[in-house]
Design a protein around this motif. Structure first.
Motif, PDB file in Angstrom:
ATOM      1  N   ARG A   1      -3.695  -5.230   4.713  1.00 30.83           N
ATOM      2  CA  ARG A   1      -3.950  -4.352   3.586  1.00 30.83           C
ATOM      3  C   ARG A   1      -5.362  -4.589   3.065  1.00 30.83           C
ATOM      4  O   ARG A   1      -5.889  -5.676   3.148  1.00 30.83           O
ATOM      5  N   ASP A   2      -5.928  -3.534   2.516  1.00 31.25           N
ATOM      6  CA  ASP A   2      -7.226  -3.672   1.871  1.00 31.25           C
ATOM      7  C   ASP A   2      -7.066  -4.544   0.636  1.00 31.25           C
ATOM      8  O   ASP A   2      -6.037  -4.533  -0.028  1.00 31.25           O
TER       9      ASP A   2
ATOM     10  N   GLY B   1       0.801  -1.211   0.000  1.00 36.35           N
ATOM     11  CA  GLY B   1       0.000   0.000   0.000  1.00 36.35           C
ATOM     12  C   GLY B   1       0.838   1.267   0.000  1.00 36.35           C
ATOM     13  O   GLY B   1       2.030   1.260  -0.314  1.00 36.35           O
ATOM     14  N   GLU B   2       0.213   2.357   0.360  1.00 40.30           N
ATOM     15  CA  GLU B   2       0.867   3.671   0.313  1.00 40.30           C
ATOM     16  C   GLU B   2       2.042   3.757   1.281  1.00 40.30           C
ATOM     17  O   GLU B   2       3.086   4.321   0.948  1.00 40.30           O
TER      18      GLU B   2
ATOM     19  N   ARG C   1       4.897   2.032  -0.328  1.00 47.36           N
ATOM     20  CA  ARG C   1       5.435   2.819  -1.432  1.00 47.36           C
ATOM     21  C   ARG C   1       6.332   3.928  -0.895  1.00 47.36           C
ATOM     22  O   ARG C   1       7.422   4.169  -1.406  1.00 47.36           O
TER      23      ARG C   1
END
Length: 139
Positions: A98-99, A23-24, A27
């Protein structure tokens, strides 16, 4: 000095960060690692590490990158401290829940039910539940 297990754990952390699976937060951790490596060490002394930074590393490239990071940390106490702090945050991002987005698209044809899931812990059954056992006959 960092032991070889740390390099393996570091490699396992790098793959989800680079692939986007973390996810973000993952990243951002990946961008941070790439930025520090480029700023501090440039591209010359570590072509394999630079290659792993340019393309999301698969497991073999991640292992080479992790080994290289450990070697850099062994020779540079300041970088070792930074890497340790970075790893704490990166590992949390790589291992966090995580989604999950499941998509059925295109020419898919579904007849009956459809189940999409991320993680299952315990039993999973489909269909009609079994009938309860009959009551024992009274005596």
């Amino acid at each position: 000095m960092v032991d070889p297990v740390t390099a393996a754990v570091l490699a396992a952390t790098v793959v989800p960060l680079a692939s986007g699976a973390a996810g973000e937060a993952g990243r951002q951790a990946w961008v941070s690692l790439a930025s520090v490596l480029r700023t501090r060490f440039g591209r010359g002394p570590a072509p394999v590490a630079a290659d792993a930074l340019e393309r999301a590393p698969d497991r073999p490239r991640a292992e080479v990158l992790a080994t290289h990071l450990v070697e850099l940390a062994e020779g540079d106490p300041e970088f070792r401290g930074w890497l340790h702090a970075w790893f704490q945050e990166a590992a949390a991002a790589a291992n966090s829940r995580r989604d999950v987005t499941n998509i059925v698209a295109g020419q898919a044809q579904i007849s009956g039910g459809l189940v999409q899931t991320h993680t299952i812990t315990g039993s999973l059954s489909f269909g009609v539940p079994p009938a309860p056992p009959p009551d024992p006959a009274p005596r």
